[in-house]
Design an enzyme around this catalytic site. Sequence first.
Site, PDB file in Angstrom:
ATOM      1  N   ARG A  21      17.272 -16.839   7.387  1.00 53.61           N
ATOM      2  CA  ARG A  21      15.647 -17.202   7.357  1.00 53.61           C
ATOM      3  C   ARG A  21      15.347 -18.855   7.264  1.00 53.61           C
ATOM      4  O   ARG A  21      15.862 -19.388   6.208  1.00 53.61           O
ATOM      5  CB  ARG A  21      15.240 -16.443   6.584  1.00 53.61           C
ATOM      6  N   SER A 136       7.462  10.182   1.005  1.00 47.15           N
ATOM      7  CA  SER A 136       7.840   9.189   1.569  1.00 47.15           C
ATOM      8  C   SER A 136       8.417   9.285   2.789  1.00 47.15           C
ATOM      9  O   SER A 136       8.706   8.967   3.248  1.00 47.15           O
ATOM     10  CB  SER A 136       8.701   8.117   0.652  1.00 47.15           C
ATOM     11  N   SER A 188       3.460  -2.081   9.338  1.00 45.29           N
ATOM     12  CA  SER A 188       3.092  -3.349   9.863  1.00 45.29           C
ATOM     13  C   SER A 188       3.748  -4.346  11.043  1.00 45.29           C
ATOM     14  O   SER A 188       3.528  -4.800  11.341  1.00 45.29           O
ATOM     15  CB  SER A 188       3.336  -4.010   8.230  1.00 45.29           C
ATOM     16  N   HIS A 216      -2.360  -3.043   5.341  1.00 48.77           N
ATOM     17  CA  HIS A 216      -2.929  -3.494   7.660  1.00 48.77           C
ATOM     18  C   HIS A 216      -3.900  -3.223   7.967  1.00 48.77           C
ATOM     19  O   HIS A 216      -4.328  -3.576   8.928  1.00 48.77           O
ATOM     20  CB  HIS A 216      -1.859  -3.178   8.465  1.00 48.77           C
ATOM     21  N   THR A 244      -4.745  -4.939   0.003  1.00 50.78           N
ATOM     22  CA  THR A 244      -4.474  -6.024  -0.566  1.00 50.78           C
ATOM     23  C   THR A 244      -5.855  -7.167  -0.118  1.00 50.78           C
ATOM     24  O   THR A 244      -6.767  -6.370   0.541  1.00 50.78           O
ATOM     25  CB  THR A 244      -3.183  -6.623   0.821  1.00 50.78           C
ATOM     26  N   LYS A 247      -4.432 -10.655   3.380  1.00 50.82           N
ATOM     27  CA  LYS A 247      -4.585 -10.673   4.843  1.00 50.82           C
ATOM     28  C   LYS A 247      -5.591 -10.375   5.204  1.00 50.82           C
ATOM     29  O   LYS A 247      -6.306 -11.404   5.223  1.00 50.82           O
ATOM     30  CB  LYS A 247      -3.262  -9.272   5.140  1.00 50.82           C
ATOM     31  N   THR A 276       1.433  -8.819 -17.167  1.00 54.50           N
ATOM     32  CA  THR A 276       1.168 -10.447 -16.651  1.00 54.50           C
ATOM     33  C   THR A 276       0.209 -10.974 -16.261  1.00 54.50           C
ATOM     34  O   THR A 276      -0.734 -10.311 -16.960  1.00 54.50           O
ATOM     35  CB  THR A 276       1.597  -9.673 -14.816  1.00 54.50           C
ATOM     36  N   THR A 277      -0.040 -12.353 -16.305  1.00 57.05           N
ATOM     37  CA  THR A 277      -1.553 -13.252 -16.430  1.00 57.05           C
ATOM     38  C   THR A 277      -1.951 -12.706 -15.293  1.00 57.05           C
ATOM     39  O   THR A 277      -1.901 -12.755 -14.016  1.00 57.05           O
ATOM     40  CB  THR A 277      -1.074 -14.032 -15.784  1.00 57.05           C
ATOM     41  N   THR A 362      13.794  -6.190   7.289  1.00 51.82           N
ATOM     42  CA  THR A 362      12.056  -5.591   7.938  1.00 51.82           C
ATOM     43  C   THR A 362      12.068  -4.609   8.805  1.00 51.82           C
ATOM     44  O   THR A 362      11.629  -3.916   8.453  1.00 51.82           O
ATOM     45  CB  THR A 362      11.537  -7.389   7.952  1.00 51.82           C
TER      46      THR A 362
HETATM   47  C1  LIG Z   1       2.116  -7.153   2.780  1.00 54.00           C
HETATM   48  C2  LIG Z   1       2.474  -5.898   2.055  1.00 54.00           C
HETATM   49  C3  LIG Z   1       2.483  -5.560   1.139  1.00 54.00           C
HETATM   50  C4  LIG Z   1       2.142  -6.226   0.407  1.00 54.00           C
HETATM   51  O1  LIG Z   1       0.991  -7.050   0.443  1.00 54.00           O
HETATM   52  P1  LIG Z   1       0.555  -8.804  -0.482  1.00 54.00           P
HETATM   53  O2  LIG Z   1      -0.663  -8.534  -0.775  1.00 54.00           O
HETATM   54  O3  LIG Z   1       0.927  -9.666  -0.092  1.00 54.00           O
HETATM   55  O4  LIG Z   1       2.037  -8.190  -1.738  1.00 54.00           O
HETATM   56  C5  LIG Z   1       2.355  -4.069   0.640  1.00 54.00           C
HETATM   57  N1  LIG Z   1       2.336  -3.102   1.844  1.00 54.00           N
HETATM   58  C6  LIG Z   1       2.482  -3.684   2.651  1.00 54.00           C
HETATM   59  C7  LIG Z   1       2.641  -2.617   4.536  1.00 54.00           C
HETATM   60  C8  LIG Z   1       2.628  -4.760   3.761  1.00 54.00           C
HETATM   61  O5  LIG Z   1       2.954  -5.000   4.830  1.00 54.00           O
END
Ligand SMILES: *Cc1c(COP(=O)(O)O)cnc(C)c1O
Length: 409
Positions: A21, A136, A188, A216, A244, A247, A276-277, A362
């Site tokens: 990479r 899963s 994704s 996503h 998230t 994104k 964690t903070t 990936t």
């Molecule tokens: C990017 C991704 C995550 C992680 O999200 P982040 O907020 O970037 O850590 C979780 N699940 C899927 C399907 C993703 O593509």
Amino acid sequence: MDYTKSFEDHVAAIKSEGRYRVFTDIRRQRGQYPTADHVRGTSIQAITVWCSNDYLGQSQNPFVLDAMHTAIDAVGAGSGGTRNISGTTHYHVELEHELADLHHKDAALLFTSAFVANDTTLATLQSILPGLVIFSDEKNHASMIAGIRHGGGSKQIWRHNDLADLERRLAATPKSTPKLIAFESVYSMDGAIAPIAQICDLAERFGAMTYIDEVHAVGLYGPRGGGIAERDGVMSRIDIINGTLAKGFGVMGGYIAASSAICDAIRSTAPGFIFTTSLAPAVAAGALASVRYLKVSQKERLMHQERVVAVKMKLTAAGLPVLANPGHIVPLIVGHPVHCKDVSDALLSRYSLYVQPINYPTVARGTERLRITPTPQHTDRDIDALVQSLSALWNECNVNQGIIRQAAE
Ligand SMILES: *Cc1c(COP(=O)(O)O)cnc(C)c1O
């Protein structure tokens, strides 16, 4: 023991497979998305970004930027602590309320990222529910796989979006066993969309809980940006929704939304939440502004879908191998890691277009691809430039005649 050599050998093996990479060093320009500067030592190349997960350009939304500036000016940089020890600021509290409301759940919990949210929540559910079996989907994201592994309990991997396989596995598990079905809404790398309602039907029939990763989809789908489950009218049938803020919402952070009983238990147990903070207040403030904005504004979602259709149509018309799907991700299959990187390198150096190659792990070996992500900010001219450049490269390499695939075999 020559430790250094072990690391070097490890990397050499990755290189020999053509999946080493290389990170492209870019500097985005405020308000100029999808344009960016590609930094190469002392030289700067102006490029168009075609592979960002900033799907709606919310990282540039003036309301979001204002909220972040205002928060920094008001309270400073870091939160100063974990959630339990002085790190629960009012921005975090408000954002959790907003996210609970977005998904019509009692409560929501913020995490540093959706990766952490998936990892720590799925692991913790296994300690709260002894004997839990997690069903899963085989294409689940690495963060869900990590969480399921960390919990150390039983799992069943069902074939991607295959309801019959899921049903068979649920039926073969004793009725009294606690069960959780874990899946994504929009996958994704392929853009496939899960049959959420039918999965919920099976969950009800077999007494399973449901856990969906809408990473996503949040911000992008549904009348208020609540995701595919909102669009399909099935949000209330999902027990735990993961999303998230990085994104579609364009900032950073992750969350789950669920009942108060579930959130209270996770909040009190999950190491990835406790030790964690908390997110920087300005990050929480920006995410809050973004979620609020996309709850009412439709134009970004409409324009996004319109651009996706335009890109898919033009690439397909040019004879390029677009992987058909109902989502907003446009995968162009190359099928070989080295060629995938070559095409990506040529796009960048010759045409100033940035599409990162996506290789194993990936995606599966042999399905290496360019993953194109159109946004509302890509113009017709941007799209035409992309299609023309890809066509030229494809003709040059005879990719469309399968030569690249043969080389891989
Ligand atoms: C990017 C991704 C995550 C992680 O999200 P982040 O907020 O970037 O850590 C979780 N699940 C899927 C399907 C993703 O593509």
